[in-house]
Design a protein around this motif. Structure first.
Motif, PDB file in Angstrom:
ATOM      1  N   ARG A 146       0.846  -1.200   0.000  1.00 24.76           N
ATOM      2  CA  ARG A 146       0.000   0.000   0.000  1.00 24.76           C
ATOM      3  C   ARG A 146       0.881   1.250   0.000  1.00 24.76           C
ATOM      4  O   ARG A 146       1.760   1.374   0.847  1.00 24.76           O
ATOM      5  CB  ARG A 146      -0.907   0.018   1.230  1.00 24.76           C
ATOM      6  N   ASP A 171       0.705   4.609   1.021  1.00 24.22           N
ATOM      7  CA  ASP A 171      -0.121   5.485   1.841  1.00 24.22           C
ATOM      8  C   ASP A 171       0.770   6.253   2.813  1.00 24.22           C
ATOM      9  O   ASP A 171       1.992   6.229   2.693  1.00 24.22           O
ATOM     10  CB  ASP A 171      -1.208   4.690   2.561  1.00 24.22           C
ATOM     11  N   THR A 204      -0.119  -1.978  -4.419  1.00 23.77           N
ATOM     12  CA  THR A 204      -1.466  -2.521  -4.494  1.00 23.77           C
ATOM     13  C   THR A 204      -2.540  -1.451  -4.379  1.00 23.77           C
ATOM     14  O   THR A 204      -3.693  -1.696  -4.745  1.00 23.77           O
ATOM     15  CB  THR A 204      -1.680  -3.560  -3.385  1.00 23.77           C
ATOM     16  N   TYR A 205      -2.167  -0.267  -3.881  1.00 25.74           N
ATOM     17  CA  TYR A 205      -3.158   0.763  -3.602  1.00 25.74           C
ATOM     18  C   TYR A 205      -2.445   2.097  -3.443  1.00 25.74           C
ATOM     19  O   TYR A 205      -1.328   2.148  -2.945  1.00 25.74           O
ATOM     20  CB  TYR A 205      -3.898   0.398  -2.309  1.00 25.74           C
ATOM     21  N   ASP A 227      -3.409   6.063  -1.916  1.00 25.41           N
ATOM     22  CA  ASP A 227      -4.421   6.928  -1.325  1.00 25.41           C
ATOM     23  C   ASP A 227      -4.038   8.384  -1.569  1.00 25.41           C
ATOM     24  O   ASP A 227      -3.064   8.671  -2.268  1.00 25.41           O
ATOM     25  CB  ASP A 227      -4.635   6.621   0.158  1.00 25.41           C
ATOM     26  N   ASP A 250      -5.707  -1.106 -11.371  1.00 22.94           N
ATOM     27  CA  ASP A 250      -6.350  -0.365 -10.282  1.00 22.94           C
ATOM     28  C   ASP A 250      -5.598   0.926  -9.970  1.00 22.94           C
ATOM     29  O   ASP A 250      -6.202   1.979  -9.756  1.00 22.94           O
ATOM     30  CB  ASP A 250      -6.443  -1.224  -9.021  1.00 22.94           C
ATOM     31  N   VAL A 251      -4.273   0.845  -9.920  1.00 19.96           N
ATOM     32  CA  VAL A 251      -3.469   2.021  -9.633  1.00 19.96           C
ATOM     33  C   VAL A 251      -3.568   3.031 -10.786  1.00 19.96           C
ATOM     34  O   VAL A 251      -3.703   4.240 -10.557  1.00 19.96           O
ATOM     35  CB  VAL A 251      -2.002   1.623  -9.345  1.00 19.96           C
ATOM     36  N   ILE A 260      -6.725   5.054 -10.429  1.00 19.50           N
ATOM     37  CA  ILE A 260      -6.590   6.115  -9.428  1.00 19.50           C
ATOM     38  C   ILE A 260      -5.826   7.299 -10.023  1.00 19.50           C
ATOM     39  O   ILE A 260      -6.214   8.453  -9.850  1.00 19.50           O
ATOM     40  CB  ILE A 260      -5.890   5.584  -8.160  1.00 19.50           C
TER      41      ILE A 260
END
Length: 101
Positions: free
Chosen positions: A21, A23, A52-53, A55, A84-85, A88
């Motif tokens: 992540r 973040d 994976t992510y 924010d 997915d990234v 975003i």
């Protein structure tokens, strides 16, 4: 779950690899990876293959890197982003600020 850096032998390009992540927990490690390099590299790559992510704090960290690297003239590539990234990055219009591949 880490931030790993690799500087080319000539010091011209810094690659920052993000795992897990992206973040606020990575804030300090991400900033330390580029802030105190002398001389400052001419180009930067943020390798997101294992991210994976992202924010909003990750997006802010990318903007801080962009400012540090020269703003509109910065040579920064965001590479190997998952679908997915990428989504975003597209929703946040970062595809207009960075070279995303």
């Amino acid at each position: 779950m880490s931030v790993v850096t690799e500087l080319t032998p000539d010091g011209q390009k810094l690659t920052i690899v993000i795992s897990g992540r992206f973040d606020y927990a990575k804030h300090q490690g991400f900033r330390e990876s580029y802030e105190n390099l002398q001389p400052k590299p001419k180009s930067f790559e943020v390798n997101l293959k294992d991210a994976t992510y992202l924010d909003s704090s990750a997006l802010g960290m990318l903007l801080l890197l962009r400012d540090h690297a020269g703003g509109d003239k910065a040579d920064i590539k965001l590479s190997h982003a998952s679908a997915d990234v990428r989504k975003i990055l597209a929703i946040s219009n970062f595809v207009k600020l960075f070279n995303v591949s």
